[in-house]
Design an enzyme around this catalytic site. Structure first.
Site, PDB file in Angstrom:
ATOM      1  N   CYS A  42       0.853  -1.202   0.000  1.00 23.98           N
ATOM      2  CA  CYS A  42       0.000   0.000   0.000  1.00 23.98           C
ATOM      3  C   CYS A  42       0.887   1.251   0.000  1.00 23.98           C
ATOM      4  CB  CYS A  42      -0.874  -0.049   1.252  1.00 23.98           C
ATOM      5  SG  CYS A  42      -1.897   1.392   1.553  1.00 23.98           S
ATOM      6  N   HIS A  43       0.348   2.378  -0.483  1.00 20.93           N
ATOM      7  CA  HIS A  43       1.094   3.646  -0.458  1.00 20.93           C
ATOM      8  C   HIS A  43       1.539   4.010   0.949  1.00 20.93           C
ATOM      9  CE1 HIS A  43      -0.359   4.485  -4.582  1.00 20.93           C
ATOM     10  NE2 HIS A  43       0.756   5.170  -4.638  1.00 20.93           N
ATOM     11  N   THR A  44       0.740   3.631   1.928  1.00 19.49           N
ATOM     12  CA  THR A  44       1.073   3.997   3.310  1.00 19.49           C
ATOM     13  C   THR A  44       2.394   3.341   3.742  1.00 19.49           C
ATOM     14  OG1 THR A  44      -1.264   4.207   3.747  1.00 19.49           O
ATOM     15  CG2 THR A  44       0.164   4.045   5.670  1.00 19.49           C
ATOM     16  N   HIS A  63       0.360  -4.036   6.118  1.00 24.35           N
ATOM     17  CA  HIS A  63      -0.849  -3.873   6.936  1.00 24.35           C
ATOM     18  C   HIS A  63      -2.141  -4.239   6.207  1.00 24.35           C
ATOM     19  CE1 HIS A  63      -0.275  -0.146   4.713  1.00 24.35           C
ATOM     20  NE2 HIS A  63      -1.588  -0.115   4.677  1.00 24.35           N
ATOM     21  N   GLU A  64      -2.061  -4.748   4.960  1.00 29.00           N
ATOM     22  CA  GLU A  64      -3.300  -5.126   4.237  1.00 29.00           C
ATOM     23  C   GLU A  64      -3.328  -6.638   4.142  1.00 29.00           C
ATOM     24  OE1 GLU A  64      -3.973  -1.498   1.060  1.00 29.00           O
ATOM     25  OE2 GLU A  64      -3.625  -3.499   0.317  1.00 29.00           O
ATOM     26  N   CYS A  93     -12.332   0.745  20.781  1.00 28.20           N
ATOM     27  CA  CYS A  93     -12.103   0.445  22.203  1.00 28.20           C
ATOM     28  C   CYS A  93     -13.405   0.221  22.962  1.00 28.20           C
ATOM     29  CB  CYS A  93     -11.310   1.580  22.841  1.00 28.20           C
ATOM     30  SG  CYS A  93     -12.255   3.121  23.037  1.00 28.20           S
ATOM     31  N   CYS A  96     -14.139   5.093  24.471  1.00 29.61           N
ATOM     32  CA  CYS A  96     -13.758   6.499  24.246  1.00 29.61           C
ATOM     33  C   CYS A  96     -15.012   7.326  23.966  1.00 29.61           C
ATOM     34  CB  CYS A  96     -12.766   6.616  23.084  1.00 29.61           C
ATOM     35  SG  CYS A  96     -13.517   6.375  21.471  1.00 29.61           S
ATOM     36  N   CYS A  99     -16.790   6.141  20.697  1.00 31.57           N
ATOM     37  CA  CYS A  99     -17.479   4.854  20.842  1.00 31.57           C
ATOM     38  C   CYS A  99     -18.737   5.025  21.687  1.00 31.57           C
ATOM     39  CB  CYS A  99     -16.543   3.828  21.488  1.00 31.57           C
ATOM     40  SG  CYS A  99     -15.276   3.204  20.352  1.00 31.57           S
ATOM     41  N   CYS A 107     -13.381   5.919  16.463  1.00 33.28           N
ATOM     42  CA  CYS A 107     -12.706   5.603  17.738  1.00 33.28           C
ATOM     43  C   CYS A 107     -11.344   6.294  17.852  1.00 33.28           C
ATOM     44  CB  CYS A 107     -12.517   4.092  17.870  1.00 33.28           C
ATOM     45  SG  CYS A 107     -11.663   3.621  19.381  1.00 33.28           S
ATOM     46  N   ARG A 111      -7.397  -0.280  19.435  1.00 34.55           N
ATOM     47  CA  ARG A 111      -6.470  -1.171  20.149  1.00 34.55           C
ATOM     48  C   ARG A 111      -5.383  -1.769  19.245  1.00 34.55           C
ATOM     49  NH1 ARG A 111     -10.896  -5.007  22.167  1.00 34.55           N
ATOM     50  NH2 ARG A 111     -11.813  -4.150  20.292  1.00 34.55           N
ATOM     51  N   CYS A 162      -7.423  -2.545   4.084  1.00 38.17           N
ATOM     52  CA  CYS A 162      -6.967  -1.134   4.053  1.00 38.17           C
ATOM     53  C   CYS A 162      -7.514  -0.374   2.853  1.00 38.17           C
ATOM     54  CB  CYS A 162      -5.449  -1.045   4.116  1.00 38.17           C
ATOM     55  SG  CYS A 162      -4.872   0.662   4.157  1.00 38.17           S
ATOM     56  N   ARG A 356      -2.552  -3.326  -7.177  1.00 34.94           N
ATOM     57  CA  ARG A 356      -1.951  -3.874  -5.966  1.00 34.94           C
ATOM     58  C   ARG A 356      -0.997  -5.025  -6.300  1.00 34.94           C
ATOM     59  NH1 ARG A 356      -3.070  -0.014  -3.433  1.00 34.94           N
ATOM     60  NH2 ARG A 356      -4.003   0.122  -1.367  1.00 34.94           N
TER      61      ARG A 356
HETATM   62 ZN   LIG Z   1      -2.942   0.750   3.413  1.00 34.53          ZN
HETATM   63 ZN   LIG Z   2     -13.214   4.054  21.093  1.00 38.88          ZN
END
Ligand SMILES: [Zn+2]
Ligand SMILES: [Zn+2]
Length: 361
Positions: A42-44, A63-64, A93, A96, A99, A107, A111, A162, A356
């Site tokens: 991913c670009h991130t 992360h994907e 969570c 918060c 939430c 959120c 977590r 993602c 991708r």
């Molecule tokens: Zn991503």
């Molecule tokens: Zn939350």
């Protein structure tokens, strides 16, 4: 006990990534250890490597991802070993202020695993988006592991974690596209094309893909664009008005993250229409708009974070729609690669050659 596996690490700002040995702890309370089957580039990940997100090097990228739960720690009830899961970087969570207002997709205390993955010498690694899945095993908060139908192909399923979720959600969750709407999507990479697919799923009547690259416009048609505009040669605002009876679109989705394209989205929508920004700008960018136009055009100017998704609600649904043949996730997988090809995949992504690249294990 820690498990030694291979992982992709960004060690210093702008330096090429390397495959190194990573130590992944066994899960503690509320954590799950997941054996990764596939993880999209991913670009991130590239933004992390360039130091554009934080300066907390070294990063464990990726992360994907999708995979199989290997072990769970104490107190975990949402998944069990053997479950097929997609990893989410939002695990609300529940306590918060957002939430508690019933808006868990905003959120503020999502977590992550408490324990750190490390280099062999014990140097802690910052996991990209709290995941770090360019590795054979990933340790996450159990809430980040979202169980979906195991009939899905892992390469396609992981993408829902993602970029594809961001695009689908920008259209469906943030913009609320519905039957008969007209929609323009500016920027037809992975996220933009997912927004096009989302607009089609939601029943949009006219879907206009805008990009400067004819190859991407061809992809846009495959995902459901009814019209395409190459904005290198044509003024997209005028062209979008021409395609909508002179009025502009109900929803304009900006999937680039630049002031010029945001301005196009702003002027390409009909009165009381909605602009959704899902492209991620960089810190120095600024925008100037006549305030009277902001007022006079009415409607809504919104941003979409991760497609305003609720992973436990949205991931299983999109996987089911994919298994029913109604959402072509496979088309986003341009190629599958091995872990040592991530750096090369970054360059292909920069050149716009792929939607991708997906690492398979
Ligand atoms: Zn991503
Ligand atoms: Zn939350």
């Amino acid at each position: 006990m820690a498990n030694a596996v291979k992982g992709v690490i960004a060690g210093a700002k702008g330096a090429p990534v390397s495959v190194e040995t990573v130590l992944v702890p066994d899960p503690g309370p509320d954590e799950a250890l997941v054996r990764i089957q596939a993880c999209g580039v991913c670009h991130t990940d590239l933004h992390y490597r360039e130091g554009a997100i934080t300066n907390d090097f070294p990063f464990l990228l990726g992360h994907e991802a999708s995979g199989i739960v290997e072990k769970i720690g104490p107190n975990v009830t949402n998944v069990a070993p053997g479950d097929f899961v997609i990893l989410a970087w939002r695990a609300p969570c529940g306590t918060c202020r957002s939430c508690l207002r019933g808006r868990p997709w905003y959120c503020f205390a999502s977590r992550n695993a408490q324990q750190k993955m490390t280099r062999q010498d014990g140097t802690p690694l910052s996991a990209a988006l709290g995941i770090g899945a360019f590795a054979e095993l990933a340790l996450v908060a159990a809430g980040q592991a979202v169980k979906v139908n195991p009939a899905a192909r892992p390469e396609a399923a992981g993408l829902v974690g993602c970029g594809i979720m961001a695009g689908l959600g920008a259209a469906i969750n943030t913009a609320g596209v519905s039957r008969g709407d007209s929609v323009a999507v500016i920027g037809c990479g992975g996220v933009g094309n997912a927004a096009i697919a989302g607009a089609k799923l939601a029943g949009a009547h006219t879907i206009i893909g805008v990009d400067v690259d004819d190859r991407k416009l061809e992809w846009a048609k495959q995902f459901g664009a009814t019209h395409t505009i190459n904005s290198r040669h044509t003024d997209p605002v005028q062209a979008i008005r021409d395609l909508t009876g002179g009025n502009g679109v109900n929803v304009a989705i900006e999937a680039v993250g630049r002031p010029e394209t945001y301005t196009q989205a702003f002027y390409a929508r009909d009165h009381a229409g909605t602009v959704v920004l899902v492209g991620v700008p960089s810190p120095e960018m600024k925008i100037e708009l006549p305030l009277l136009e902001v007022f006079g055009r009415g409607g809504a100017l919104k941003s979409s974070w991760y497609g305003d998704c609720l992973p436990t609600r949205d991931f299983p649904m999109f996987i089911d729609l994919y298994l029913q043949g109604r959402l072509d996730l496979e088309r986003f997988v341009s190629e599958t690669i091995t872990l040592d090809k991530v750096e090369e995949a970054f360059h292909k992504m920069e050149r716009g050659e792929v939607l991708r690249s997906v690492v398979v294990f």
